[in-house]
Design an enzyme around this catalytic site. Structure first.
Site, PDB file in Angstrom:
ATOM      1  NE  ARG A 114      -0.872  51.375  20.549  1.00 18.15           N
ATOM      2  CZ  ARG A 114      -0.173  52.462  20.274  1.00 18.15           C
ATOM      3  NH1 ARG A 114      -0.498  53.219  19.243  1.00 18.15           N
ATOM      4  NH2 ARG A 114       0.860  52.816  21.027  1.00 18.15           N
ATOM      5  CG  ASP A 186      -2.618  51.837  16.359  1.00 13.17           C
ATOM      6  OD1 ASP A 186      -2.225  52.789  17.048  1.00 13.17           O
ATOM      7  OD2 ASP A 186      -1.877  50.888  16.026  1.00 13.17           O
ATOM      8  CG  ASP A 187      -2.899  56.054  19.939  1.00 14.50           C
ATOM      9  OD1 ASP A 187      -3.259  56.688  18.925  1.00 14.50           O
ATOM     10  OD2 ASP A 187      -1.790  56.212  20.483  1.00 14.50           O
ATOM     11  CG  ASP A 275       2.128  64.544  12.315  1.00 13.90           C
ATOM     12  OD1 ASP A 275       3.336  64.489  11.989  1.00 13.90           O
ATOM     13  OD2 ASP A 275       1.753  64.498  13.509  1.00 13.90           O
ATOM     14  CG  HIS A 299      -1.318  59.831  23.483  1.00 11.70           C
ATOM     15  ND1 HIS A 299       0.000  60.151  23.423  1.00 11.70           N
ATOM     16  CD2 HIS A 299      -1.532  58.881  22.539  1.00 11.70           C
ATOM     17  CE1 HIS A 299       0.582  59.406  22.487  1.00 11.70           C
ATOM     18  NE2 HIS A 299      -0.329  58.637  21.926  1.00 11.70           N
TER      19      HIS A 299
HETATM   20  N1  UDP Z   1       3.193  52.883  14.397  1.00 15.43           N
HETATM   21  C1  UDP Z   1       3.707  52.300  13.267  1.00 15.43           C
HETATM   22  N2  UDP Z   1       4.875  51.593  13.380  1.00 15.43           N
HETATM   23  C2  UDP Z   1       5.533  51.448  14.573  1.00 15.43           C
HETATM   24  C3  UDP Z   1       4.996  52.076  15.715  1.00 15.43           C
HETATM   25  C4  UDP Z   1       3.831  52.799  15.596  1.00 15.43           C
HETATM   26  O1  UDP Z   1       3.123  52.393  12.195  1.00 15.43           O
HETATM   27  O2  UDP Z   1       6.567  50.801  14.612  1.00 15.43           O
HETATM   28  C5  UDP Z   1       1.933  53.611  14.288  1.00 15.43           C
HETATM   29  C6  UDP Z   1       0.958  53.243  15.379  1.00 15.43           C
HETATM   30  O3  UDP Z   1       0.213  52.111  15.005  1.00 15.43           O
HETATM   31  C7  UDP Z   1       0.147  54.496  15.543  1.00 15.43           C
HETATM   32  C8  UDP Z   1       1.120  55.601  15.136  1.00 15.43           C
HETATM   33  O4  UDP Z   1       2.182  54.975  14.425  1.00 15.43           O
HETATM   34  O5  UDP Z   1      -0.966  54.532  14.669  1.00 15.43           O
HETATM   35  C9  UDP Z   1       1.674  56.318  16.335  1.00 15.43           C
HETATM   36  O6  UDP Z   1       2.284  55.404  17.202  1.00 15.43           O
HETATM   37  P1  UDP Z   1       2.240  55.557  18.778  1.00 15.43           P
HETATM   38  O7  UDP Z   1       0.852  55.834  19.221  1.00 15.43           O
HETATM   39  O8  UDP Z   1       2.883  54.335  19.368  1.00 15.43           O
HETATM   40  O9  UDP Z   1       3.206  56.778  19.037  1.00 15.43           O
HETATM   41  P2  UDP Z   1       2.976  58.361  19.014  1.00 15.43           P
HETATM   42  O10 UDP Z   1       3.376  58.852  17.649  1.00 15.43           O
HETATM   43  O11 UDP Z   1       1.539  58.616  19.324  1.00 15.43           O
HETATM   44  O12 UDP Z   1       3.902  58.783  20.035  1.00 15.43           O
HETATM   45 MN    MN Z   2      -0.133  57.449  20.010  1.00 15.88          MN
END
Ligand code: UDP
Ligand code: MN
EC number: 2.4.1.222
Length: 364
Positions: A114, A186-187, A275, A299
């Site tokens: 990413r 990071d996305d 958050d 997303h």
């Molecule tokens: N992240 C992390 N450790 C993990 C998996 C994800 O720090 O084991 C971070 C990842 O780099 C990103 C954030 O947590 O910045 C959110 O992860 P992701 O986009 O995979 O999941 P979401 O929370 O959006 O569903």
């Molecule tokens: Mn994400």
């Protein structure tokens, strides 16, 4: 023959009415929930919902088939307008990118998968203001990025690990002396020009918390007051997956609940992800209201709904997966969807056409 068809039609009509009735009954209108989800993206918001639903330690409730599906669809429709919530505000302060601290949260396994995309695109134009918070040493990354901070937090997607990183982000921001703290995942693609423009319409000395909620109502939680005393609270929070910003004035006021080890203990007190803990400190403890901005995108919303003609005006964008389908902004750009599934490279060429790897003469 005709009679039997008529009976079948009547039966199927009664059947579908019954199904609709069932769906309405299973999904109570008062339940907080997600906008159109996106793969793993649902996880953080679902963790949040866990606090609203079952008791402590019972974990997040799973998606409940039909009811959740309909719930998400109707919420996605409610999310529809992508126009800014309020008309553009006049500038309040003359700030530049140097005044903003952007914290990017990542983890070692995403350095290649990413981060590289971000380093090639928006971070390449904003190296000094961007601080990468990760959980493992990476010599290659240190060569590519200017500010890499190994938090030594666990490399997990757990509530504790995410809060551990947010705690370090907060402390490093305070140490930096900058005027604005912004957090992204990071996305996320950050359009720094529009970010600076948005922040310059607020004085950094006042209490400002700006971002976009992923739920359509305040989150309900319980704060632990003592060993066996709980207290219900409800507050809005900006989803970390869309990014959010906090003025220095407000960040300083958060210190007793956020600095040093305090962020982790505050997060434990309400047992919610990073958050949500930020929202709790700001809205519930300090009584400052979240300013909603439709210019931030995670997303957890349907990114196809960001109008093509407005892409350059957004502050953050994201990408992800939902039920094996790609959720990303819809744009014709310098690269095909196969070459650039997140669309971040195409967005970058739209914003900075002088980038050496951007094709020339692209018609948008
Ligand atoms: N992240 C992390 N450790 C993990 C998996 C994800 O720090 O084991 C971070 C990842 O780099 C990103 C954030 O947590 O910045 C959110 O992860 P992701 O986009 O995979 O999941 P979401 O929370 O959006 O569903
Ligand atoms: Mn994400």
């Amino acid at each position: 023959m005709l009679k039997s068809c008529g009976r079948k039609l009547l039966l199927s009509l009664v059947g579908s009415m019954f199904t609709c009735l069932l769906v309405l009954m299973v999904e109570p209108p008062g339940r907080p929930g997600l906008a159109l989800g996106a793969g793993g993206g649902a996880q953080r918001a679902l963790q949040s919902l866990g606090a609203a639903g079952p008791g402590p330690g019972q974990g997040p409730p799973g998606l409940r088939s039909f009811a959740d599906y309909f719930g998400r669809l109707s919420r996605a429709r409610r999310e529809l307008p992508a126009a800014p919530a309020s008309p553009p505000r006049p500038p309040a302060e003359d700030i530049s990118a140097r005044d903003v601290f952007i914290a990017v949260k990542t983890t070692k396994k995403f350095h290649k998968a990413r981060l590289e995309l971000l380093l090639d695109t928006w971070i390449s134009r904003n190296r000094d203001m961007t601080f990468i918070f990760t959980d493992g040493e990476d010599e290659e990354l240190k060569k590519q990025a200017r500010n890499v901070i190994n938090t030594n937090c666990s490399a997990a997607h757990s509530r504790q690990a995410l809060s551990c990183k947010m705690a370090v982000e907060y402390d490093k921001f305070i140490e930096s002396g900058k005027k604005w703290f912004c957090h992204v995942d990071d996305d996320n693609y950050v359009n720094v020009r529009t970010l600076v423009k948005l922040l310059s319409s607020y004085p950094h000395t006042q209490d400002v918390y700006i971002g976009k909620p992923s739920l359509d109502r305040p989150i309900q939680a319980t704060e632990r007051i003592s060993e066996n005393k709980m207290h219900p609270v409800h507050f809005w929070f900006a989803t970390g997956g869309a990014g959010f910003c906090i003025s220095r004035g407000l960040a300083l006021k958060m210190s007793p609940w956020a600095s040093g080890g305090h962020f982790m203990s505050t997060a434990e007190k309400i047992r919610l992800p990073d958050d949500c803990t930020i929202g709790y400190i700001i809205e519930s403890v300090l009584g400052v209201k979240l300013i909603r901005s439709n210019l931030f995108h995670s997303h957890l919303e349907n990114l196809h709904q960001v109008p093509k003609t407005e892409i350059h005006k957004q502050v953050t964008l994201s990408y992800g997966m939902f039920e094996n389908k790609r959720n990303s902004i819809h744009m014709k750009g310098a690269f095909s969807v196969e070459e650039d599934p997140s669309r971040f490279r195409s967005v970058h060429c739209l914003l900075y056409p002088d980038t050496p790897w951007c094709p020339t003469n692209v018609v948008y």
